[in-house]
Design a protein around this motif. Structure first.
Motif, PDB file in Angstrom:
ATOM      1  N   ASP A   1       0.808  -1.212   0.000  1.00  0.00           N
ATOM      2  CA  ASP A   1       0.000   0.000   0.000  1.00  0.00           C
ATOM      3  C   ASP A   1       0.848   1.272   0.000  1.00  0.00           C
ATOM      4  O   ASP A   1       0.368   2.350  -0.333  1.00  0.00           O
ATOM      5  N   GLU A   2       2.119   1.150   0.401  1.00  0.00           N
ATOM      6  CA  GLU A   2       2.980   2.328   0.477  1.00  0.00           C
ATOM      7  C   GLU A   2       3.326   2.825  -0.928  1.00  0.00           C
ATOM      8  O   GLU A   2       3.690   2.037  -1.805  1.00  0.00           O
ATOM      9  N   ALA A   3       3.179   4.101  -1.164  1.00  0.00           N
ATOM     10  CA  ALA A   3       3.511   4.693  -2.464  1.00  0.00           C
ATOM     11  C   ALA A   3       5.025   4.835  -2.551  1.00  0.00           C
ATOM     12  O   ALA A   3       5.595   5.868  -2.191  1.00  0.00           O
ATOM     13  N   PHE A   4       5.676   3.789  -3.016  1.00  0.00           N
ATOM     14  CA  PHE A   4       7.134   3.750  -3.024  1.00  0.00           C
ATOM     15  C   PHE A   4       7.670   4.299  -4.337  1.00  0.00           C
ATOM     16  O   PHE A   4       7.291   3.832  -5.405  1.00  0.00           O
ATOM     17  N   GLU A   5       8.517   5.296  -4.268  1.00  0.00           N
ATOM     18  CA  GLU A   5       9.089   5.886  -5.462  1.00  0.00           C
ATOM     19  C   GLU A   5      10.367   5.154  -5.844  1.00  0.00           C
ATOM     20  O   GLU A   5      11.132   4.738  -4.980  1.00  0.00           O
ATOM     21  N   LEU A   6      10.582   5.004  -7.147  1.00  0.00           N
ATOM     22  CA  LEU A   6      11.764   4.298  -7.629  1.00  0.00           C
ATOM     23  C   LEU A   6      12.858   5.314  -7.938  1.00  0.00           C
ATOM     24  O   LEU A   6      12.770   6.036  -8.925  1.00  0.00           O
ATOM     25  N   PRO A   7      13.876   5.403  -7.102  1.00  0.00           N
ATOM     26  CA  PRO A   7      14.940   6.380  -7.364  1.00  0.00           C
ATOM     27  C   PRO A   7      15.962   5.817  -8.344  1.00  0.00           C
ATOM     28  O   PRO A   7      15.652   4.923  -9.122  1.00  0.00           O
ATOM     29  N   ARG A   8      17.196   6.281  -8.278  1.00  0.00           N
ATOM     30  CA  ARG A   8      18.235   5.925  -9.241  1.00  0.00           C
ATOM     31  C   ARG A   8      18.527   4.425  -9.216  1.00  0.00           C
ATOM     32  O   ARG A   8      19.147   3.932  -8.294  1.00  0.00           O
ATOM     33  N   TYR A   9      18.115   3.709 -10.233  1.00  0.00           N
ATOM     34  CA  TYR A   9      18.337   2.271 -10.282  1.00  0.00           C
ATOM     35  C   TYR A   9      19.795   1.953 -10.564  1.00  0.00           C
ATOM     36  O   TYR A   9      20.429   2.578 -11.377  1.00  0.00           O
ATOM     37  N   GLU A  10      20.302   0.945  -9.912  1.00  0.00           N
ATOM     38  CA  GLU A  10      21.551   0.335 -10.305  1.00  0.00           C
ATOM     39  C   GLU A  10      21.282  -1.048 -10.902  1.00  0.00           C
ATOM     40  O   GLU A  10      21.780  -1.391 -11.944  1.00  0.00           O
ATOM     41  N   PHE A  11      20.478  -1.853 -10.215  1.00  0.00           N
ATOM     42  CA  PHE A  11      20.151  -3.184 -10.702  1.00  0.00           C
ATOM     43  C   PHE A  11      18.768  -3.574 -10.206  1.00  0.00           C
ATOM     44  O   PHE A  11      18.261  -3.034  -9.239  1.00  0.00           O
ATOM     45  N   PHE A  12      18.205  -4.554 -10.872  1.00  0.00           N
ATOM     46  CA  PHE A  12      16.983  -5.173 -10.376  1.00  0.00           C
ATOM     47  C   PHE A  12      17.229  -6.667 -10.322  1.00  0.00           C
ATOM     48  O   PHE A  12      17.590  -7.269 -11.328  1.00  0.00           O
ATOM     49  N   LEU A  13      17.097  -7.263  -9.150  1.00  0.00           N
ATOM     50  CA  LEU A  13      17.340  -8.689  -8.984  1.00  0.00           C
ATOM     51  C   LEU A  13      16.004  -9.396  -8.867  1.00  0.00           C
ATOM     52  O   LEU A  13      15.256  -9.164  -7.926  1.00  0.00           O
ATOM     53  N   ALA A  14      15.681 -10.259  -9.816  1.00  0.00           N
ATOM     54  CA  ALA A  14      14.405 -10.965  -9.798  1.00  0.00           C
ATOM     55  C   ALA A  14      14.649 -12.465  -9.695  1.00  0.00           C
ATOM     56  O   ALA A  14      15.776 -12.925  -9.818  1.00  0.00           O
TER      57      ALA A  14
ATOM     58  N   ARG B   1      33.733  -0.374  -7.844  1.00  0.00           N
ATOM     59  CA  ARG B   1      32.535  -1.163  -7.550  1.00  0.00           C
ATOM     60  C   ARG B   1      31.563  -1.087  -8.736  1.00  0.00           C
ATOM     61  O   ARG B   1      30.972  -2.095  -9.138  1.00  0.00           O
ATOM     62  N   THR B   2      31.408   0.109  -9.282  1.00  0.00           N
ATOM     63  CA  THR B   2      30.536   0.268 -10.440  1.00  0.00           C
ATOM     64  C   THR B   2      31.057  -0.530 -11.621  1.00  0.00           C
ATOM     65  O   THR B   2      30.296  -1.192 -12.331  1.00  0.00           O
ATOM     66  N   ARG B   3      32.391  -0.481 -11.870  1.00  0.00           N
ATOM     67  CA  ARG B   3      32.969  -1.275 -12.950  1.00  0.00           C
ATOM     68  C   ARG B   3      32.668  -2.754 -12.739  1.00  0.00           C
ATOM     69  O   ARG B   3      32.312  -3.468 -13.670  1.00  0.00           O
TER      70      ARG B   3
ATOM     71  N   MET C   1      24.838 -13.356 -10.445  1.00  0.00           N
ATOM     72  CA  MET C   1      26.278 -13.484 -10.272  1.00  0.00           C
ATOM     73  C   MET C   1      26.721 -12.368  -9.336  1.00  0.00           C
ATOM     74  O   MET C   1      26.092 -11.315  -9.251  1.00  0.00           O
ATOM     75  N   GLN C   2      27.817 -12.621  -8.645  1.00  0.00           N
ATOM     76  CA  GLN C   2      28.362 -11.602  -7.750  1.00  0.00           C
ATOM     77  C   GLN C   2      29.868 -11.742  -7.687  1.00  0.00           C
ATOM     78  O   GLN C   2      30.437 -12.750  -8.110  1.00  0.00           O
ATOM     79  N   SER C   3      30.519 -10.711  -7.163  1.00  0.00           N
ATOM     80  CA  SER C   3      31.969 -10.723  -6.972  1.00  0.00           C
ATOM     81  C   SER C   3      32.288 -11.164  -5.552  1.00  0.00           C
ATOM     82  O   SER C   3      31.597 -10.787  -4.601  1.00  0.00           O
ATOM     83  N   THR C   4      33.329 -11.975  -5.408  1.00  0.00           N
ATOM     84  CA  THR C   4      33.746 -12.394  -4.065  1.00  0.00           C
ATOM     85  C   THR C   4      34.325 -11.231  -3.274  1.00  0.00           C
ATOM     86  O   THR C   4      34.446 -11.323  -2.055  1.00  0.00           O
ATOM     87  N   LYS C   5      34.680 -10.149  -3.949  1.00  0.00           N
ATOM     88  CA  LYS C   5      35.235  -8.969  -3.278  1.00  0.00           C
ATOM     89  C   LYS C   5      34.190  -7.867  -3.078  1.00  0.00           C
ATOM     90  O   LYS C   5      34.127  -7.253  -2.016  1.00  0.00           O
ATOM     91  N   PHE C   6      33.374  -7.595  -4.101  1.00  0.00           N
ATOM     92  CA  PHE C   6      32.403  -6.502  -4.034  1.00  0.00           C
ATOM     93  C   PHE C   6      30.985  -6.973  -3.743  1.00  0.00           C
ATOM     94  O   PHE C   6      30.107  -6.150  -3.480  1.00  0.00           O
ATOM     95  N   GLY C   7      30.722  -8.278  -3.802  1.00  0.00           N
ATOM     96  CA  GLY C   7      29.363  -8.757  -3.610  1.00  0.00           C
ATOM     97  C   GLY C   7      28.501  -8.388  -4.799  1.00  0.00           C
ATOM     98  O   GLY C   7      28.944  -8.407  -5.953  1.00  0.00           O
ATOM     99  N   HIS C   8      27.229  -8.043  -4.537  1.00  0.00           N
ATOM    100  CA  HIS C   8      26.339  -7.566  -5.597  1.00  0.00           C
ATOM    101  C   HIS C   8      25.578  -6.353  -5.062  1.00  0.00           C
ATOM    102  O   HIS C   8      25.627  -6.054  -3.862  1.00  0.00           O
ATOM    103  N   PRO C   9      24.856  -5.610  -5.904  1.00  0.00           N
ATOM    104  CA  PRO C   9      24.292  -4.324  -5.477  1.00  0.00           C
ATOM    105  C   PRO C   9      23.380  -4.389  -4.267  1.00  0.00           C
ATOM    106  O   PRO C   9      23.350  -3.448  -3.470  1.00  0.00           O
TER     107      PRO C   9
END
Length: 845
Positions: free
Chosen positions: A42-55, A747-749, A798-806
């Motif tokens: 029910d909360e009107a959640f706004e979608l800000p700056r996306y980096e990734f979407f994990l489904a 991290r972004t790279r 997939m994820q990095s063993t050093k940086f993880g995922h977003p």
């Protein structure tokens, strides 16, 4: 969505997505448009700056034209995942849970629209796997969307401007490709297409005797060339690129990928370039498309092809050109491709028979040599033989040939072939037995262990453009080339331009010198040139001093139109005009200060800067040529300020030693700490200095009173722009930069690699996506922190063993690439119609 978030909305990057090829009627999937509030309760959640979407197993992305999620899933399924985004430099994530039911309406068109925007976003961001995403975009986009997609112009950085890299990018325009044209009858003669008509630059060749590179007498006049003073100079340059250049390039470039370019060409040639024996060495070729595939030749003065290591293959071809014999070694896959000839005491080795023929054509006097070109002589006069480790030249004829209809159309065809090769390989590995390699007659695809083109090669190495012969083009190709040519040559009002680069790489540091003559029209340097006018930075100008961590100086012609217009805008009605007392330069510098220690320790640099900006240890210094008129100007300016702001600005005079300085205190709102803000300024022999920190003004006065201040720690490297940056400043900026820090950039790279890794895992779930990527694309995706990429079954990514995922980021320890350098200095000089830029890196002891 509020304005701040709307302005920050970027693109959604999809993870775990595979686009099916069957029609909507045949697919068991339904296409749904899910409003964001429904997805998040029910909360009107706004979608800000996306980096990734994990489904989970569904296909999910954001509709760029609505604050919505677009889902492709089986009706009755529950879709769970996590949406993650960046906020104030940190990652924030939120889980969602959506049951796919009848209340959601089917809308395949909206889903396809989101697909187009998603893949276009990935291409704009230059993430690895671009050819795969381009092929998918072309499958879902309509003809109008893909017919002429504009190429993004590379972003301008300060490093580009100081190093001369911007001038090189502007003039070569390698980032601008022809579109991959629709196929059609190729009935138009290539010879009927007009190429570049801009005239060559009228060089003034030195009349004095000039030492030249002996190997320049064997390099074709229309090819790029790099000359190395010795095998040791070549080896040290290769080490610089491989060992020291890589982390710096990853800092600047948007990708974290090792394309194995050097290793690929060494394997083709059959020997290690770092182990060559001889005197001087030259590297040349037809074009600069090293990553995709190009022809390259190594010329070794004092070398012998008999002493060079040979590929582990039997000789596959041989012949003679004039008085010279040649032999060739080549494997079917072209992993080995080595053609060799001995020209006197010069050993010539190339990965292309066509390139070897070019060089032997020069040796037999059937083709002009680079040494006979005027621009070679002019630049060798500027960069004398014997005073460099490496000297590279991109002559007018080479750039003109790269701009020709044959070269640009062939490049577009290669890119189209590469897209089809990748598409075919993915189709076959997905088990799509209906895919037919023969459907591409122009590219002549074939499938064995992988998809290749008989004409265009493979993902690992595309056939060099120099080897692609054709006589006719389609109407679409002709139209697109004409549009590209007209735009390209409009950048030069009169003459075309070559580029020269000199490199010195010694124990003390690295010295890079770049010359581009002339600049293109509307260059990013034009505004700087306009303000500089006829002025130059004089020796000792700008109050360059050893306490500064960062010091940037600009030449300033007070009588130039841009300077007068700016002065009129800020100081309209104030007499005498600023142009009557301004000198020939101005500078900005930042000094060492405890302020930075507090900034780093604060834990929240953004908040610290908001509260303590009034203490920032930076200053602006303006050179003064008429102190009396400056005094009159300041008096008039103060009266104007008092008349406009009244008692909100309080002026007071202060004594320091035998000199005085002024404090202008501003009474402003407390919430921005403007109540503590004051501007200090003083006039010294160096000029007029402004600062927020009173201590900087006192130090400027101290330098005024000492003879030592006249000596500049290092001579300026440019006449119109100079920069000096201490490593300490880089470390402070990095530690306080948060989202702009080296860690954040890496991290972004790292995360950008996850797009294609997830796509490849969806194609072949049982294969290692990293190994599969190298097989498909020819490069290796690397984690900038040295980690590995692994599958996270809980997050479905997939994820990095050093940086993880977003959605679950990690913070590794990184070795900063600038640790090996003590300081960086740069300078730009506008020389006639061109630019000369120098960068000097001093190594740490």
């Amino acid at each position: 969505m509020n304005h701040r978030k709307r302005a920050g909305v970027l693109w959604l990057m999809l993870l775990g997505f595979l686009l099916g090829t069957s029609s909507a009627e045949e697919s068991p999937w339904v296409y749904l448009l899910v409003p964001a509030p429904a997805a998040f309760g029910d909360e009107a959640f706004e979608l800000p700056r996306y980096e990734f979407f994990l489904a989970s197993e569904a296909q999910v992305m954001r509709d760029p034209n609505a604050n919505s999620l677009v889902i492709c899933a089986r009706e009755g399924d529950t879709v769970r995942g996590t949406v993650a985004w960046k906020e104030n430099g940190s990652y924030v994530s939120r889980a969602f849970d959506v049951e796919v039911g009848a209340k959601f309406r089917v809308n395949k068109a909206r889903f396809d629209h989101a697909l187009v925007r998603h893949y276009q976003a990935l291409l704009d961001q230059q993430v690895p796997g671009g050819p795969l995403f381009r092929a998918r975009l072309d499958r879902v986009a309509n003809h109008e969307d893909r017919a002429w997609r504009a190429q993004r112009r590379p972003e301008v950085s300060g490093y580009d401007l100081i190093s001369g890299g911007r001038a090189v990018l502007e003039n070569l325009q390698l980032h601008r490709h022809l579109p991959e044209s629709e196929r059609g009858a190729r009935t138009i003669a290539l010879s009927s297409l007009a190429g570049i008509t801009v005239k060559p630059y009228p060089w003034k060749v030195p009349k004095t005797e000039l030492a030249t590179d002996r190997l320049a007498a064997l390099v074709p006049a229309d090819q790029h060339a790099a000359f190395f003073a010795s095998p040791a100079a070549l080896a040290s340059t290769l080490r610089l690129i491989r060992d020291q250049g890589t982390p710096l390039l990853r800092w600047i470039e948007p990708r974290a990928e090792d394309l194995h370019t050097l290793e690929r060409y060494q394997r083709q040639l059959g020997f290690d370039l770092g182990g060559i024996e001889g005197r001087t060495i030259a590297v040349t070729g037809s074009d600069l498309y090293f990553e995709e595939g190009t022809d390259v030749a190594i010329l070794i003065e004092g070398g012998s092809i008999q002493k060079l290591a040979k590929p582990s293959l039997e000789k596959t071809s041989s012949g003679t050109i004039g008085a010279f014999s040649w032999v060739g070694y080549r494997s079917p896959s072209r992993d080995v491709s080595s053609y060799r000839a001995q020209v006197g005491d010069v050993a010539v080795v190339s990965n292309s028979r066509a390139q070897l023929q070019n060089i032997l054509g020069v040796a037999t006097k059937k083709r002009p040599a680079l040494v006979s070109e005027d621009e070679y002589l002019v630049f060798r006069a500027r960069y004398p033989v014997g005073q460099d480790d490496a000297f590279a030249l991109l002559p007018d004829a080479a750039i003109r040939r790269w701009s020709s209809p044959r070269w640009r159309i062939a490049s577009a065809r290669r890119r189209a072939a590469l897209s089809e090769i990748l598409d075919g390989q993915c189709q076959m590995l997905e088990g799509n037995v209906s895919w037919d390699a023969n459907r591409s007659p122009h590219h002549e695809l074939r499938y064995q262990d992988s998809v290749t083109s008989r004409r265009y090669g493979s993902v690992g190495f595309l056939t060099p453009i120099a080897e692609l012969e054709f006589t006719h083009v389609s109407a679409s190709e002709a139209k697109h080339y004409a549009a590209w040519r007209d735009t390209y040559q409009s950048y030069w009002s009169t003459f075309f331009d070559p580029i020269a680069i000199r490199l010195r790489n010694g124990a003390g540091g690295l010295d890079l010198d770049v010359s581009v003559i002339p600049l293109i029209e509307n260059s990013d340097y034009k505004s700087i040139i306009g303000f500089a006018g006829k002025a130059k930075i004089a020796a000792g100008a700008g109050d360059r001093h050893s306490e500064s961590l960062w010091h940037l100086r600009f030449a300033l012609d007070a009588g130039s139109k841009p300077a007068e217009s700016l002065g009129d805008f800020f100081f309209r009605g104030i007499e005498p005009r600023a142009s009557t007392w301004l000198g020939s330069s101005w500078s900005v510098y930042v000094d060492r200060s405890p302020f930075f220690e507090e900034l780093v320790r604060s834990g929240n640099p953004r908040e610290f800067l908001e509260k303590n900006a009034y203490r920032f240890p930076g200053a602006i210094q303006v050179e003064v040529r008429d102190a009396a008129k400056l005094g009159q100007f300041l008096t008039a300016l103060r009266a104007e300020v008092i008349g406009s702001f009244g008692d909100r600005v309080e002026h007071s005079e202060h004594k320091y030693g035998k000199m005085s300085y002024t404090r202008a205190r501003i009474h402003g709102p407390e919430q921005w700490h403007l109540d503590k803000l004051a501007i200090y300024y003083a006039v010294t022999k160096h000029g007029l200095t402004f600062a927020l920190d009173e201590a900087l003004i006192k130090r400027a006065i101290d330098r005024h009173n000492t003879e030592k201040a006249k000596a500049e720690p290092t001579p300026p490297l440019g006449e119109h722009v100079t920069l000096h940056a201490d490593r300490e400043m880089l470390e402070i900026a990095d530690r306080a930069g948060q989202e702009h820090s080296y860690l954040a950039k890496m991290r972004t790279r790292c995360y950008r690699n996850l797009h294609v890794l997830n796509a490849l895992r969806a194609i072949a779930p049982r294969r290692d996506p990293v190994a599969y990527y190298r097989e498909v694309f020819g490069g290796t995706l690397v984690c900038p922190a040295g980690g590995n990429y692994v599958w996270n079954p809980r997050a479905h990514t997939m994820q990095s063993t050093k940086f993880g995922h977003p959605a679950d980021p990690l913070r590794p320890d990184l070795v900063m690439p600038y640790r090996q350098w003590r300081s960086l200095a740069g300078g730009v000089t506008f020389d006639g119609e061109g630019v000369r830029a120098r960068v000097k890196l001093t190594r740490s002891k």
